[in-house]
Every structure is written in structure tokens, then in C-alpha cells.
Design a protein around this motif. Structure first.
Motif, PDB file in Angstrom:
ATOM      1  N   LEU A 166      16.444   4.725 -58.002  1.00  0.00           N
ATOM      2  CA  LEU A 166      15.348   3.481 -58.215  1.00  0.00           C
ATOM      3  C   LEU A 166      16.682   1.952 -57.271  1.00  0.00           C
ATOM      4  O   LEU A 166      17.498   2.223 -57.446  1.00  0.00           O
ATOM      5  N   ALA A 167      15.621   1.255 -56.362  1.00  0.00           N
ATOM      6  CA  ALA A 167      16.219   0.023 -55.585  1.00  0.00           C
ATOM      7  C   ALA A 167      16.706  -0.905 -56.533  1.00  0.00           C
ATOM      8  O   ALA A 167      17.452  -2.187 -55.745  1.00  0.00           O
ATOM      9  N   GLU A 227       8.774  10.869 -61.222  1.00  0.00           N
ATOM     10  CA  GLU A 227      10.089  10.525 -62.250  1.00  0.00           C
ATOM     11  C   GLU A 227      10.919   9.912 -61.579  1.00  0.00           C
ATOM     12  O   GLU A 227      11.404   9.050 -63.266  1.00  0.00           O
ATOM     13  N   ILE A 228      11.325   8.835 -60.884  1.00  0.00           N
ATOM     14  CA  ILE A 228      12.173   7.223 -60.850  1.00  0.00           C
ATOM     15  C   ILE A 228      11.487   6.975 -61.910  1.00  0.00           C
ATOM     16  O   ILE A 228      12.183   5.856 -63.415  1.00  0.00           O
ATOM     17  N   LEU A 229      10.048   6.389 -61.998  1.00  0.00           N
ATOM     18  CA  LEU A 229       9.142   5.074 -61.987  1.00  0.00           C
ATOM     19  C   LEU A 229       9.015   5.130 -63.316  1.00  0.00           C
ATOM     20  O   LEU A 229       8.884   4.109 -63.645  1.00  0.00           O
ATOM     21  N   LEU A 230       8.676   6.448 -64.221  1.00  0.00           N
ATOM     22  CA  LEU A 230       8.514   6.732 -65.763  1.00  0.00           C
ATOM     23  C   LEU A 230       9.636   6.983 -65.982  1.00  0.00           C
ATOM     24  O   LEU A 230       9.438   7.271 -67.469  1.00  0.00           O
ATOM     25  N   GLN A 231      10.692   6.591 -65.597  1.00  0.00           N
ATOM     26  CA  GLN A 231      11.916   6.022 -66.551  1.00  0.00           C
ATOM     27  C   GLN A 231      11.566   5.316 -67.419  1.00  0.00           C
ATOM     28  O   GLN A 231      12.346   4.627 -68.302  1.00  0.00           O
ATOM     29  N   LEU A 271       0.667   4.467 -64.074  1.00  0.00           N
ATOM     30  CA  LEU A 271       1.384   4.785 -62.669  1.00  0.00           C
ATOM     31  C   LEU A 271      -0.194   5.587 -62.010  1.00  0.00           C
ATOM     32  O   LEU A 271      -0.539   6.388 -62.748  1.00  0.00           O
ATOM     33  N   GLU A 272      -0.754   5.292 -60.528  1.00  0.00           N
ATOM     34  CA  GLU A 272      -1.754   6.174 -59.997  1.00  0.00           C
ATOM     35  C   GLU A 272      -0.700   6.380 -59.074  1.00  0.00           C
ATOM     36  O   GLU A 272       0.425   5.743 -58.189  1.00  0.00           O
ATOM     37  N   THR A 273      -1.095   6.820 -57.714  1.00  0.00           N
ATOM     38  CA  THR A 273      -0.320   7.630 -56.833  1.00  0.00           C
ATOM     39  C   THR A 273      -1.825   7.119 -55.552  1.00  0.00           C
ATOM     40  O   THR A 273      -2.644   7.972 -55.923  1.00  0.00           O
TER      41      THR A 273
END
Length: 228
Positions: free
Chosen positions: A180-181, A211-215, A221-223
Motif C-alpha cells: 500500500l502506497a 489482496e492488498i486492497l481487500l485488507q 472492488l472491481e477490476t
């Protein structure tokens, strides 16, 4: 104006909406011949998970992703086939550094993203080394070319070989390349997030980033990728 891809002269009549909008006309676009080279995906015959052409609800790859990520209801949208013509376009854009090509699909991107104005747009990042080599982030280029605002939530924490240089099994077995930035992760909380890449191949990159964002407690969340 000239076609941004083949440099052929473009002559066209402005539409009434373009005239009445009083906005500057984008001088960079594809001619009609080049537009025909790139095939939009048929939304009626795609996997509901990854936008792969598929007659079933989910393709075999997505069934495996469901087992690996049982609590993530992933939904990926892509616009174009990643065929030979699109591969050549990416070769010119990404690897030969023709940055003006970032405008090539602006109309299609604007049309897609205008329906997602309440989403936080997050591009897949490049490593510092790859950014220095290329001179730009190809995903951010596509977004900025279409006038789409985004936020750099992620950073690369290692500098593996480019995905395009890896075989399928190497892509799937790689290690987590992202972190994460943001110092203030509350920006993500209870937000709809759209994670954006240029090409969806195996999905490994987007799932690592997810995985990082879902923490964090996202609302959704979509891609998305330009090509699949």
C-alpha cells in the motif's frame, strides 16, 4: 488531424454535440481503418468473472480463483480482444514508447468510466526501475489520455521480470509484488474501488493487487483492463 496510430490524414464532420459542448476537440484519435483493427468483446458470451470468451457462467480459471479467494466476489471487465492487432499496438505503445498512443481508445474508456463516477480509480503501478526504463506508466497513460482521475494507492515492492517475459506457470507462482502506497488508508474505507490494468492474461497481477486492497473495509472492488 492525423491518425495517432498510422498517421493517415483524418477528415470528418463534427457532430452537433461536439460543436455545442464548446470543448476542445481531441487532435489524437484513430482513423476508421485503424478502429476496425481492434475488436470489442461480445459481452453476451463472456465469463462473468474475468471477461474471457466462454459459454459457461465461469471459466475454469475463475473456478480455481474462487477456491483460492472464496470471500472475494471478483468481477473483471475488459473492452477489447487481446489478439495479434492489439498485441502489435501494445508493442508500439509500451515497449517502443510511443506515448501519444495513450489517446487511441479514449472514447471507449470515457464511455466505460462515466458510469463509475463514484468509484476510486486505482491503476496497477510499475516498479521504479521499470518506470525509468519506459518513461511512463502505461495504465496511467491510458487513464490520463481519457481525462480520467485516479489515485496511486499501490506501490511495487520488488522488481521482477515483466509479466510479458514470463510463462504462464511463472506468472501464477510469483510472489506478492505490491504494497500500500497510502499513509492514510482511511481513504479506502467504505469506498467502491476499480483496479485498472492494461491487459488481463492469467489474472495473477490483479489478484495480487486485490489482496492488498481487500485488507481494508472496501464497499466494493472491481477490476478492469483495456484488453483480455
Amino acid at each position: 488531424m492525423n491518425c495517432v496510430y498510422c498517421q493517415q490524414r483524418i477528415t470528418r464532420v463534427l457532430s452537433i454535440s461536439e460543436i455545442l459542448s464548446f470543448r476542445p476537440i481531441n487532435p489524437y484519435e484513430l482513423c476508421s481503418s485503424c478502429q476496425k483493427k481492434f475488436q470489442l468483446l461480445n459481452r453476451r458470451s463472456l465469463c462473468k468473472g474475468c471477461s474471457r470468451e466462454c459459454s459457461d457462467l465461469l471459466c475454469n480459471d475463475c473456478l480455481l480463483w474462487c477456491k483460492k479467494y472464496p470471500n472475494y466476489s471478483f468481477q473483471h471487465t475488459a473492452l477489447f480482444h487481446y489478439d495479434n492487432e492489439m498485441s502489435q499496438w501494445f508493442e508500439e505503445y509500451k515497449f517502443r514508447g510511443n506515448y501519444q498512443l495513450r489517446f487511441s481508445f479514449s472514447k471507449e474508456l470515457v464511455c466505460f468510466f462515466k458510469k463509475r463516477k463514484d468509484y476510486l480509480i486505482v491503476p496497477i503501478p510499475l516498479s521504479e526501475q521499470r518506470y525509468k526504463e519506459r518513461g511512463f506508466n502505461q495504465v496511467e497513460g491510458l487513464l490520463s489520455g481519457a481525462g480520467i482521475s485516479y489515485i496511486d494507492c499501490l506501490k511495487r515492492i520488488n522488481n521482477d521480470a515483466p509479466q510479458s517475459k514470463k510463462k504462464r506457470q511463472e506468472r501464477l507462482s510469483g510472489r506478492q509484488p505490491f504494497g500500500l502506497a497510502l499513509s492514510n488508508h482511511q481513504l479506502l474505507e467504505n469506498r467502491k474501488v476499480l483496479l485498472v490494468d492494461d491487459i488481463y492474461t492469467t489474472g495473477r497481477t490483479l489478484f495480487f493487487a486485490s489482496e492488498i486492497l481487500l485488507q481494508y473495509p472496501l464497499k466494493k472492488l472491481e477490476t478492469f483492463s483495456l484488453a483480455r
